[in-house]
Design a protein around this motif. Structure first.
Motif, PDB file in Angstrom:
ATOM      1  N   ILE A  54       0.840  -1.191   0.000  1.00 32.64           N
ATOM      2  CA  ILE A  54       0.000   0.000   0.000  1.00 32.64           C
ATOM      3  C   ILE A  54       0.878   1.244   0.000  1.00 32.64           C
ATOM      4  CG2 ILE A  54      -1.872   1.211   1.163  1.00 32.64           C
ATOM      5  CD1 ILE A  54      -2.537  -1.638   0.098  1.00 32.64           C
ATOM      6  N   VAL A  55       0.694   2.085  -1.005  1.00 33.47           N
ATOM      7  CA  VAL A  55       1.457   3.329  -1.114  1.00 33.47           C
ATOM      8  C   VAL A  55       0.754   4.420  -0.312  1.00 33.47           C
ATOM      9  CG1 VAL A  55       2.328   5.111  -2.682  1.00 33.47           C
ATOM     10  CG2 VAL A  55       2.347   2.692  -3.378  1.00 33.47           C
ATOM     11  N   VAL A  56       1.535   5.155   0.454  1.00 27.94           N
ATOM     12  CA  VAL A  56       1.005   6.248   1.272  1.00 27.94           C
ATOM     13  C   VAL A  56       1.779   7.520   0.940  1.00 27.94           C
ATOM     14  CG1 VAL A  56       0.547   7.097   3.609  1.00 27.94           C
ATOM     15  CG2 VAL A  56       0.419   4.632   3.125  1.00 27.94           C
ATOM     16  N   SER A  57       1.097   8.524   0.420  1.00 28.52           N
ATOM     17  CA  SER A  57       1.730   9.810   0.154  1.00 28.52           C
ATOM     18  C   SER A  57       1.797  10.630   1.440  1.00 28.52           C
ATOM     19  CB  SER A  57       0.952  10.585  -0.912  1.00 28.52           C
ATOM     20  OG  SER A  57       1.100   9.990  -2.180  1.00 28.52           O
ATOM     21  N   THR A  58       2.795  11.487   1.546  1.00 31.16           N
ATOM     22  CA  THR A  58       2.991  12.248   2.779  1.00 31.16           C
ATOM     23  C   THR A  58       3.638  13.586   2.466  1.00 31.16           C
ATOM     24  OG1 THR A  58       4.036  12.205   4.970  1.00 31.16           O
ATOM     25  CG2 THR A  58       5.225  11.142   3.172  1.00 31.16           C
ATOM     26  N   ASN A  59       3.562  14.502   3.425  1.00 35.01           N
ATOM     27  CA  ASN A  59       4.230  15.792   3.258  1.00 35.01           C
ATOM     28  C   ASN A  59       5.615  15.812   3.888  1.00 35.01           C
ATOM     29  OD1 ASN A  59       3.429  15.756   5.927  1.00 35.01           O
ATOM     30  ND2 ASN A  59       2.524  17.806   5.921  1.00 35.01           N
ATOM     31  N   GLY A  60       5.985  14.733   4.553  1.00 33.58           N
ATOM     32  CA  GLY A  60       7.314  14.624   5.127  1.00 33.58           C
ATOM     33  C   GLY A  60       7.564  15.471   6.355  1.00 33.58           C
ATOM     34  N   VAL A  61       6.517  16.037   6.941  1.00 35.91           N
ATOM     35  CA  VAL A  61       6.667  16.877   8.131  1.00 35.91           C
ATOM     36  C   VAL A  61       6.854  15.996   9.369  1.00 35.91           C
ATOM     37  CG1 VAL A  61       5.468  18.499   9.662  1.00 35.91           C
ATOM     38  CG2 VAL A  61       5.365  18.804   7.186  1.00 35.91           C
ATOM     39  N   GLU A  62       7.800  16.363  10.218  1.00 38.54           N
ATOM     40  CA  GLU A  62       7.976  15.676  11.496  1.00 38.54           C
ATOM     41  C   GLU A  62       7.226  16.450  12.573  1.00 38.54           C
ATOM     42  OE1 GLU A  62      12.005  14.952  12.458  1.00 38.54           O
ATOM     43  OE2 GLU A  62      12.455  13.867  10.612  1.00 38.54           O
ATOM     44  N   SER A  63       6.291  15.784  13.206  1.00 41.13           N
ATOM     45  CA  SER A  63       5.433  16.443  14.185  1.00 41.13           C
ATOM     46  C   SER A  63       4.804  15.394  15.078  1.00 41.13           C
ATOM     47  CB  SER A  63       4.337  17.240  13.468  1.00 41.13           C
ATOM     48  OG  SER A  63       3.343  17.682  14.376  1.00 41.13           O
ATOM     49  N   LEU A  84      -4.420  19.797   2.630  1.00 38.37           N
ATOM     50  CA  LEU A  84      -4.475  19.242   3.986  1.00 38.37           C
ATOM     51  C   LEU A  84      -3.421  19.893   4.871  1.00 38.37           C
ATOM     52  CD1 LEU A  84      -4.948  15.495   3.021  1.00 38.37           C
ATOM     53  CD2 LEU A  84      -6.616  16.892   4.263  1.00 38.37           C
ATOM     54  N   GLY A  85      -2.261  20.194   4.285  1.00 34.49           N
ATOM     55  CA  GLY A  85      -1.230  20.890   5.040  1.00 34.49           C
ATOM     56  C   GLY A  85      -1.665  22.281   5.459  1.00 34.49           C
ATOM     57  N   ARG A  86      -2.438  22.954   4.599  1.00 33.73           N
ATOM     58  CA  ARG A  86      -2.948  24.277   4.954  1.00 33.73           C
ATOM     59  C   ARG A  86      -4.038  24.189   6.012  1.00 33.73           C
ATOM     60  NH1 ARG A  86      -2.269  24.848  -0.691  1.00 33.73           N
ATOM     61  NH2 ARG A  86      -4.459  24.337  -1.084  1.00 33.73           N
ATOM     62  N   ALA A  87      -4.845  23.152   5.934  1.00 32.72           N
ATOM     63  CA  ALA A  87      -5.913  22.988   6.915  1.00 32.72           C
ATOM     64  C   ALA A  87      -5.374  22.601   8.288  1.00 32.72           C
ATOM     65  CB  ALA A  87      -6.897  21.924   6.437  1.00 32.72           C
ATOM     66  N   PHE A  88      -4.297  21.807   8.280  1.00 36.61           N
ATOM     67  CA  PHE A  88      -3.703  21.330   9.533  1.00 36.61           C
ATOM     68  C   PHE A  88      -2.223  21.719   9.552  1.00 36.61           C
ATOM     69  CE2 PHE A  88      -7.254  18.542   8.541  1.00 36.61           C
ATOM     70  CZ  PHE A  88      -7.920  18.417   9.759  1.00 36.61           C
ATOM     71  N   PRO A  89      -1.933  23.016   9.688  1.00 34.37           N
ATOM     72  CA  PRO A  89      -0.535  23.473   9.614  1.00 34.37           C
ATOM     73  C   PRO A  89       0.326  22.847  10.697  1.00 34.37           C
ATOM     74  CG  PRO A  89      -1.976  25.204  10.476  1.00 34.37           C
ATOM     75  CD  PRO A  89      -2.872  24.122   9.970  1.00 34.37           C
ATOM     76  N   GLY A  90       1.529  22.422  10.283  1.00 34.81           N
ATOM     77  CA  GLY A  90       2.470  21.843  11.227  1.00 34.81           C
ATOM     78  C   GLY A  90       2.281  20.362  11.467  1.00 34.81           C
ATOM     79  N   ARG A  91       1.253  19.775  10.918  1.00 37.51           N
ATOM     80  CA  ARG A  91       1.009  18.344  11.123  1.00 37.51           C
ATOM     81  C   ARG A  91       1.615  17.519   9.990  1.00 37.51           C
ATOM     82  NH1 ARG A  91      -4.188  16.270  14.251  1.00 37.51           N
ATOM     83  NH2 ARG A  91      -4.710  18.096  15.523  1.00 37.51           N
ATOM     84  N   ALA A  92       1.978  16.301  10.322  1.00 35.43           N
ATOM     85  CA  ALA A  92       2.335  15.328   9.301  1.00 35.43           C
ATOM     86  C   ALA A  92       1.055  14.860   8.617  1.00 35.43           C
ATOM     87  CB  ALA A  92       3.060  14.140   9.929  1.00 35.43           C
TER      88      ALA A  92
END
Length: 254
Positions: A54-63, A84-92
């Motif tokens: 299963i492939v999972v895309s991510t923003n690579g943020v460590e949080s 999603l990054g804009r909606a949940f800033p700072g989250r992986a």
């Protein structure tokens, strides 16, 4: 002769009807799942499931905080990462590509997708203490199945339905869909057990999932658990482009 001809006609019609039912049963998942590729420039990792990768895309943020996203039945979820990054800033951010989507292997089914999602949640929970779930369209029926996990603190359901089987029955009234359908996605069954803050985000012009279906789902949540946000001018596919969408899925009312 007339009776015999009538009997033959009735038998032919019955045979044709049963053949159509059989064809619908065998091909039903081709009407529900529309695999698409993913953007190659978005970071991703592979979650090995034994019978599928299963492939999972991510923003690579460590949080310590994360958001899991489950998309629609014809969606490249990697494209949702920026919003999603804009909606949940700072989250992986983690967006799961369903089986046969975006490089994932295996064949999609309700049972398999929910099991994959549970495995992803368990993996993410090992390194993140607060997790939000966002499910859009088909994915709303997956996200709601995970919402009772102790690791989850917020749920957002975008253009959700009460039941795929009910939607299908409305579209194919001449067939016994409730008996034929294997992937029922009956979200209403799981809504009463949800105890975390939940937002249902509706598109006022949705022609894919009627607002009536979304509102029936909303009525199954316990009191004061769920709120409904409706974008009157949005349709099923463009709702994420409306001002206030990011705030809505994050629980910051627009």
């Amino acid at each position: 002769m007339i009776r015999k001809a009538s009997a033959i006609a009735i038998a032919a019609i019955a045979t044709a009807y049963l053949a159509l039912c059989g064809l619908l049963y065998l091909s039903q998942r081709s009407y529900l799942y529309y695999p698409v590729p993913r953007r190659a420039d978005v970071p991703a990792f592979v979650m090995h499931r034994g019978d599928a990768d299963i492939v999972v895309s991510t923003n690579g943020v460590e949080s310590p905080e994360a958001v899991l996203y489950f998309g629609g039945n014809a969606e490249d979820v990697s494209q949702a990462i920026p919003s999603l990054g804009r909606a949940f800033p700072g989250r992986a951010v983690y967006a799961m590509h369903y089986r046969s989507y975006g490089g994932s292997t295996g064949m999609p089914s309700e049972q398999a997708l929910v099991a994959d999602a549970r495995q992803l949640l368990a993996r993410v929970a090992r390194s993140h203490v607060r997790i939000a779930l966002v499910g859009r369209s088909l994915g709303s029926g997956i996200a709601i199945r995970l919402a009772s996990s102790p690791h989850v603190e917020r749920l957002a359901l975008v253009t959700p339905y009460d039941s795929i089987v009910e939607l299908a029955a409305g579209r194919f009234p001449m067939f016994p869909v409730r008996l034929l359908l294997r992937d029922k996605f009956e979200s209403w069954r799981y809504a009463p057990s949800v105890r975390i803050p939940t937002t249902l985000v509706l598109a006022g012009r949705d022609r894919v999932i009627p607002n009536d279906s979304s509102m029936r789902l909303a009525s199954n949540f316990a009191r004061d658990v769920a709120v409904v946000v409706r974008f009157a001018d949005a349709d099923h596919n463009d709702i994420s482009g409306f001002d206030g969408y990011a705030e809505a899925i994050a629980g910051r009312m627009p």
